[in-house]
Design a protein around this motif. Structure first.
Motif, PDB file in Angstrom:
ATOM      1  N   ARG A 167       0.830  -1.205   0.000  1.00 23.84           N
ATOM      2  CA  ARG A 167       0.000   0.000   0.000  1.00 23.84           C
ATOM      3  C   ARG A 167       0.867   1.258   0.000  1.00 23.84           C
ATOM      4  O   ARG A 167       0.579   2.232  -0.678  1.00 23.84           O
ATOM      5  CB  ARG A 167      -0.906   0.019   1.227  1.00 23.84           C
ATOM      6  CG  ARG A 167      -1.840   1.218   1.250  1.00 23.84           C
ATOM      7  CD  ARG A 167      -2.571   1.472   2.559  1.00 23.84           C
ATOM      8  NE  ARG A 167      -2.871   0.318   3.369  1.00 23.84           N
ATOM      9  CZ  ARG A 167      -3.186   0.390   4.660  1.00 23.84           C
ATOM     10  NH1 ARG A 167      -3.239   1.564   5.281  1.00 23.84           N
ATOM     11  NH2 ARG A 167      -3.447  -0.704   5.362  1.00 23.84           N
ATOM     12  N   VAL A 168       1.938   1.246   0.802  1.00 26.80           N
ATOM     13  CA  VAL A 168       2.842   2.392   0.939  1.00 26.80           C
ATOM     14  C   VAL A 168       4.273   1.894   0.820  1.00 26.80           C
ATOM     15  O   VAL A 168       4.625   0.868   1.413  1.00 26.80           O
ATOM     16  CB  VAL A 168       2.651   3.074   2.320  1.00 26.80           C
ATOM     17  CG1 VAL A 168       3.722   4.132   2.564  1.00 26.80           C
ATOM     18  CG2 VAL A 168       1.264   3.668   2.473  1.00 26.80           C
ATOM     19  N   ALA A 169       5.087   2.613   0.066  1.00 31.48           N
ATOM     20  CA  ALA A 169       6.538   2.392   0.010  1.00 31.48           C
ATOM     21  C   ALA A 169       7.146   3.762  -0.228  1.00 31.48           C
ATOM     22  O   ALA A 169       7.184   4.246  -1.352  1.00 31.48           O
ATOM     23  CB  ALA A 169       6.912   1.412  -1.095  1.00 31.48           C
ATOM     24  N   GLN A 170       7.568   4.422   0.862  1.00 33.39           N
ATOM     25  CA  GLN A 170       8.014   5.804   0.769  1.00 33.39           C
ATOM     26  C   GLN A 170       9.308   6.034   1.536  1.00 33.39           C
ATOM     27  O   GLN A 170       9.551   5.403   2.562  1.00 33.39           O
ATOM     28  CB  GLN A 170       6.943   6.753   1.334  1.00 33.39           C
ATOM     29  CG  GLN A 170       5.668   6.793   0.532  1.00 33.39           C
ATOM     30  CD  GLN A 170       4.640   7.762   1.121  1.00 33.39           C
ATOM     31  OE1 GLN A 170       4.928   8.516   2.046  1.00 33.39           O
ATOM     32  NE2 GLN A 170       3.433   7.728   0.578  1.00 33.39           N
ATOM     33  N   GLU A 171      10.085   7.005   1.044  1.00 34.08           N
ATOM     34  CA  GLU A 171      11.331   7.391   1.698  1.00 34.08           C
ATOM     35  C   GLU A 171      11.083   8.239   2.944  1.00 34.08           C
ATOM     36  O   GLU A 171      11.962   8.351   3.789  1.00 34.08           O
ATOM     37  CB  GLU A 171      12.219   8.167   0.715  1.00 34.08           C
ATOM     38  CG  GLU A 171      12.799   7.300  -0.390  1.00 34.08           C
ATOM     39  CD  GLU A 171      14.000   6.488   0.055  1.00 34.08           C
ATOM     40  OE1 GLU A 171      14.919   7.034   0.687  1.00 34.08           O
ATOM     41  OE2 GLU A 171      14.028   5.287  -0.248  1.00 34.08           O
ATOM     42  N   GLY A 172       9.908   8.851   3.074  1.00 39.58           N
ATOM     43  CA  GLY A 172       9.599   9.673   4.229  1.00 39.58           C
ATOM     44  C   GLY A 172       8.125   9.583   4.566  1.00 39.58           C
ATOM     45  O   GLY A 172       7.334  10.416   4.133  1.00 39.58           O
ATOM     46  N   TYR A 173       7.737   8.566   5.304  1.00 42.71           N
ATOM     47  CA  TYR A 173       6.331   8.347   5.633  1.00 42.71           C
ATOM     48  C   TYR A 173       6.089   8.696   7.106  1.00 42.71           C
ATOM     49  O   TYR A 173       6.512   7.966   8.002  1.00 42.71           O
ATOM     50  CB  TYR A 173       5.931   6.897   5.350  1.00 42.71           C
ATOM     51  CG  TYR A 173       4.482   6.595   5.652  1.00 42.71           C
ATOM     52  CD1 TYR A 173       3.476   7.081   4.843  1.00 42.71           C
ATOM     53  CD2 TYR A 173       4.143   5.838   6.756  1.00 42.71           C
ATOM     54  CE1 TYR A 173       2.143   6.814   5.122  1.00 42.71           C
ATOM     55  CE2 TYR A 173       2.821   5.566   7.049  1.00 42.71           C
ATOM     56  CZ  TYR A 173       1.823   6.057   6.229  1.00 42.71           C
ATOM     57  OH  TYR A 173       0.497   5.799   6.500  1.00 42.71           O
ATOM     58  N   GLN A 174       5.426   9.833   7.313  1.00 48.67           N
ATOM     59  CA  GLN A 174       5.109  10.306   8.661  1.00 48.67           C
ATOM     60  C   GLN A 174       6.383  10.252   9.514  1.00 48.67           C
ATOM     61  O   GLN A 174       7.450  10.608   9.048  1.00 48.67           O
ATOM     62  CB  GLN A 174       3.937   9.520   9.233  1.00 48.67           C
ATOM     63  CG  GLN A 174       2.681   9.642   8.381  1.00 48.67           C
ATOM     64  CD  GLN A 174       1.534   8.770   8.850  1.00 48.67           C
ATOM     65  OE1 GLN A 174       1.606   8.062   9.840  1.00 48.67           O
ATOM     66  NE2 GLN A 174       0.438   8.814   8.114  1.00 48.67           N
ATOM     67  N   GLY A 175       6.310   9.827  10.753  1.00 46.14           N
ATOM     68  CA  GLY A 175       7.502   9.751  11.601  1.00 46.14           C
ATOM     69  C   GLY A 175       8.285   8.466  11.410  1.00 46.14           C
ATOM     70  O   GLY A 175       9.308   8.244  12.059  1.00 46.14           O
ATOM     71  N   TYR A 176       7.816   7.597  10.500  1.00 46.18           N
ATOM     72  CA  TYR A 176       8.434   6.281  10.312  1.00 46.18           C
ATOM     73  C   TYR A 176       9.649   6.334   9.383  1.00 46.18           C
ATOM     74  O   TYR A 176      10.324   5.322   9.207  1.00 46.18           O
ATOM     75  CB  TYR A 176       7.424   5.292   9.751  1.00 46.18           C
ATOM     76  CG  TYR A 176       6.257   5.023  10.666  1.00 46.18           C
ATOM     77  CD1 TYR A 176       6.399   4.211  11.782  1.00 46.18           C
ATOM     78  CD2 TYR A 176       5.015   5.590  10.417  1.00 46.18           C
ATOM     79  CE1 TYR A 176       5.330   3.962  12.630  1.00 46.18           C
ATOM     80  CE2 TYR A 176       3.931   5.342  11.263  1.00 46.18           C
ATOM     81  CZ  TYR A 176       4.097   4.532  12.364  1.00 46.18           C
ATOM     82  OH  TYR A 176       3.034   4.295  13.197  1.00 46.18           O
TER      83      TYR A 176
END
Length: 199
Positions: free
Chosen positions: A111-120
């Motif tokens: 669903r999500v694969a990101q370099e900067g996802y929220q605080g994660y």
């Protein structure tokens, strides 16, 4: 008539063999016997995926199951699910060593694969259907540039999805793992993984 089965190596010989009955059908193709094979323990093989902190005290991973742990072998867990000073911790923090390969806990769709996802920081969320229910797994704080998957991609259990890092709101290399019921509500991942990694 010799029975089929394993033949033990003698003291002078390191060859192990399997003896087939004389009436067994021949193999469809010849075996490639030119390669040099070696044996290794699961822990030694884990080292090839960057895992440097191994601990069977926390768990052992049954790789035959349709749900697995996020690392091929048991690694330390520093923080679990629940209250800790100043916040409610919605997952478990695994510390296999910086750069260790993180694996998908089950078949699913990213669903999500990101370099900067929220605080994660560098994070992946995978949606799964397990026992007729919708679950999601989240993997956070991975290394920049380590993502091996993209949104919409189908993944398989045990598939390499990224590397353990120290991105986002993080203090030291670890992988934050969440299990989310109905895809959104975090539950304690440790008992869930223990219950589902039995097959």
């Amino acid at each position: 008539m010799q029975q089929s089965g394993d033949v033990a190596a003698s003291a002078d010989d390191e060859i192990q063999a399997y003896v087939a009955p004389a009436d067994a059908a021949p193999a469809a193709t010849e075996l490639d016997r030119s390669a040099n094979y070696t044996t290794a323990t699961l822990v030694e093989m884990a080292g090839t995926t960057g895992i440097s902190n191994v601990s069977s005290s926390y768990y052992s991973n049954n790789t035959a199951c349709s749900v697995q742990w996020p690392f091929a072998v048991g690694v330390p867990i520093t923080y679990g699910f629940g209250w800790r000073p100043g916040e409610f911790h919605t997952g478990a923090d695994f510390t296999p060593g910086n750069g260790a390969h993180v694996q998908a806990v089950a078949d699913g769709v990213v669903r999500v694969a990101q370099e900067g996802y929220q605080g994660y920081g560098v994070a992946v969320i995978i949606d799964h259907e397990i026992d007729g229910q919708h679950w999601a797994s989240l993997y956070g704080h991975m290394q920049y540039g380590s993502l091996q998957v993209h949104a919409g991609e189908k993944v398989r259990v045990g598939q390499y999805i990224g590397r353990t890092g120290n991105t986002g709101f993080s203090y030291g290399a670890h992988t934050h793992v969440e299990i989310r019921q109905n895809g959104v509500t975090p539950i304690d991942p440790i008992p869930w993984l223990r219950a589902h990694n039995k097959c």
